[in-house]
Design a protein around this motif. Structure first.
Motif, PDB file in Angstrom:
ATOM      1  N   UNK A 162      28.278  -1.033  72.228  1.00  0.00           N
ATOM      2  CA  UNK A 162      26.970  -0.669  72.934  1.00  0.00           C
ATOM      3  C   UNK A 162      26.031  -1.721  72.440  1.00  0.00           C
ATOM      4  N   UNK A 163      25.017  -1.066  72.370  1.00  0.00           N
ATOM      5  CA  UNK A 163      23.487  -1.935  71.566  1.00  0.00           C
ATOM      6  C   UNK A 163      24.012  -1.790  70.230  1.00  0.00           C
ATOM      7  N   UNK A 164      23.981  -3.198  69.485  1.00  0.00           N
ATOM      8  CA  UNK A 164      24.273  -3.321  68.174  1.00  0.00           C
ATOM      9  C   UNK A 164      22.764  -3.530  67.536  1.00  0.00           C
ATOM     10  N   UNK A 165      22.193  -2.773  66.260  1.00  0.00           N
ATOM     11  CA  UNK A 165      21.057  -2.912  65.883  1.00  0.00           C
ATOM     12  C   UNK A 165      21.300  -3.193  64.484  1.00  0.00           C
ATOM     13  N   UNK A 166      20.563  -4.099  63.869  1.00  0.00           N
ATOM     14  CA  UNK A 166      20.797  -4.690  62.489  1.00  0.00           C
ATOM     15  C   UNK A 166      19.384  -4.622  61.729  1.00  0.00           C
ATOM     16  N   UNK A 167      19.272  -3.644  60.591  1.00  0.00           N
ATOM     17  CA  UNK A 167      18.133  -3.721  60.161  1.00  0.00           C
ATOM     18  C   UNK A 167      18.377  -3.844  58.442  1.00  0.00           C
ATOM     19  N   UNK A 168      17.357  -4.153  57.783  1.00  0.00           N
ATOM     20  CA  UNK A 168      17.522  -4.075  56.275  1.00  0.00           C
ATOM     21  C   UNK A 168      17.588  -5.700  55.903  1.00  0.00           C
TER      22      UNK A 168
END
Length: 165
Positions: free
Chosen positions: A57-63
């Motif tokens: 689905x939606x991929x969110x990458x933080x950090x």
């Protein structure tokens, strides 16, 4: 009256199970392969390496300093600093923060163009564009290289480097 309550409870139970689940992947220095199974994915932390398999689905990458690869995703959101993302295909993309490297195909639909928004400082994007695409470039020193279909591009900010490959 009890029948109404029973039906209402069944509807609530069905709605509760119909809600999308999210894979939360976090840590420091973690390396692993993870099957998406169509779910949304949120990656947080520092220095992780995740290889997402299957459709996401939606991929969110933080950090910071994350390395994430995936096949197909409904969308990609990247925030933080110095993340490296490689994907086969997304339908929308948003990048903010600084010094990210993103490489993927962005596919627009027949009814709706793909939306790409780039914010922040010194991000490097290499994109293959398939179908109608609208790109908004903001901030400072963004580097965008694209190939494929001609996009509509709007820019604000300074010192951007935008070129067709």
């Amino acid at each position: 009256m009890h029948k109404v309550l029973a039906v209402g409870g069944m509807v609530a139970a069905c709605l509760g199970t119909a809600q999308a689940q999210t894979l939360d992947l976090h840590g420091i220095g973690v390396s692993r392969d993870v099957p998406c199974k169509g779910l949304d994915v949120i990656v947080t932390g520092n220095g992780n390496r995740f290889r997402l398999t299957g459709d996401c689905g939606q991929v969110e990458v933080n950090g910071s300093e994350q390395q994430v690869s995936f096949g197909k995703a409904a969308g990609l959101v990247v925030t933080g600093v110095k993340n490296r993302i490689e994907g086969d295909r997304v339908t929308g993309l948003e990048v903010s923060g600084s010094e990210h490297q993103v490489e993927t195909e962005v596919r627009g639909g027949d009814q709706q163009p793909a939306q790409i928004a780039i914010y922040g400082d010194s991000n490097v994007l290499k994109l293959a564009l398939d179908g109608p695409t609208q790109i908004e470039v903001n901030g400072l020193n963004q580097q965008l290289t694209w190939r494929g279909d001609e996009p509509q591009i709007e820019t604000t900010g300074v010192e951007h480097h935008i070129q067709q490959d």
